[in-house]
Design a protein around this motif. Structure first.
Motif, short mmCIF file in Angstrom:
data_model
loop_
_atom_site.label_atom_id
_atom_site.label_comp_id
_atom_site.label_asym_id
_atom_site.label_seq_id
_atom_site.Cartn_x
_atom_site.Cartn_y
_atom_site.Cartn_z
N ALA A 102 0.94 -1.10 -0.02
CA ALA A 102 0.20 0.05 0.22
C ALA A 102 0.93 1.22 -0.14
O ALA A 102 0.54 2.22 -0.79
N ALA A 103 1.86 1.11 0.76
CA ALA A 103 2.91 2.32 0.77
C ALA A 103 3.26 2.62 -0.44
O ALA A 103 3.73 3.70 -1.13
N TYR B 13 2.36 1.81 -3.46
CA TYR B 13 1.39 2.29 -4.35
C TYR B 13 1.03 3.70 -4.16
O TYR B 13 0.72 4.47 -5.05
N GLU B 14 0.99 4.14 -2.97
CA GLU B 14 0.81 5.45 -2.52
C GLU B 14 1.86 6.32 -3.27
O GLU B 14 1.49 7.46 -3.76
N ARG B 15 2.96 6.00 -3.19
CA ARG B 15 4.21 6.71 -3.62
C ARG B 15 4.09 6.83 -5.22
O ARG B 15 4.36 7.82 -5.81
N ALA C 212 1.31 6.26 -6.96
CA ALA C 212 0.32 6.87 -7.61
C ALA C 212 0.65 8.65 -7.24
O ALA C 212 -0.13 9.50 -8.24
N GLY C 213 1.31 9.26 -6.33
CA GLY C 213 1.54 10.53 -5.92
C GLY C 213 2.51 10.96 -7.12
O GLY C 213 2.44 11.89 -7.65
N ARG C 214 3.46 10.15 -7.56
CA ARG C 214 4.33 10.50 -8.53
C ARG C 214 3.46 10.76 -9.89
O ARG C 214 3.97 11.45 -10.81
N ASP D 154 0.63 11.48 -10.31
CA ASP D 154 -0.39 12.70 -10.22
C ASP D 154 0.74 13.94 -10.37
O ASP D 154 0.21 14.78 -11.26
#
Length: 160
Positions: A34-35, A37-39, A41-43, A45
């Motif tokens: 999950a961590a 994936y979050e990184r 997805a942030g990149r 965006d």
């Protein structure tokens, strides 16, 4: 008989310990995924905001490209790209304010209010400057990525 009862408790405890370790490791694996994936997805965006902001401004600039249709001015302490529409007697203002690239279409004589614009893209910084024959734009993401774009005006090329 007592020896057999001791083995049953030991075997059960070992299986329970193994199951608990497996469950704990599975949970840690899911949290790590999950961590990551979050990184990612942030990149993505940030990259999208970077590309979208520059493409948006370039397209707006080309749409208003004409003799005297584009200029930069300082308004409320901000560099503002002014795109005039002679037919409607309006001006589209593109500027960076409060962590976002903003756009605002107003009457030509209207007062400029930076907070009244529409947010186009979330960015750390966006600069606009005039260069020979066009304009240069630089966009920065919150992760520190920078991308620059120079846009040449067709009207500037056509003029002698």
């Amino acid at each position: 008989m007592l020896r057999d009862a001791g083995r049953g408790i030991t075997a059960t405890a070992a299986m329970l310990l193994l199951f608990t370790a497996f469950a704990l490791l599975s949970l840690l694996q899911a949290l790590y995924g999950a961590a990551v994936y979050e990184r990612v997805a942030g990149r993505m965006d940030d990259g999208y905001n970077l590309r979208a902001s520059l493409s948006y401004v370039a397209n707006k600039l080309h749409a208003h490209d004409g003799a005297g249709g584009v200029d930069i001015e300082q308004a409320e302490g901000l560099p503002v790209l002014r795109l005039r529409d002679e037919e409607r007697e309006s001006v589209t203002l593109v500027y960076f304010f409060d962590g976002a690239l903003m756009e605002q279409t107003v009457e030509a004589a209207a007062r400029f209010d930076p907070g009244a614009g529409q947010r186009i893209a979330e960015l750390a910084d966006f600069t606009i400057r005039e260069i020979e024959g066009g304009y240069a734009f630089t966009a920065y993401t919150f992760e520190g990525t920078m991308r620059a774009l120079d846009v040449r005006l067709r009207a500037a090329e056509a003029s002698p």
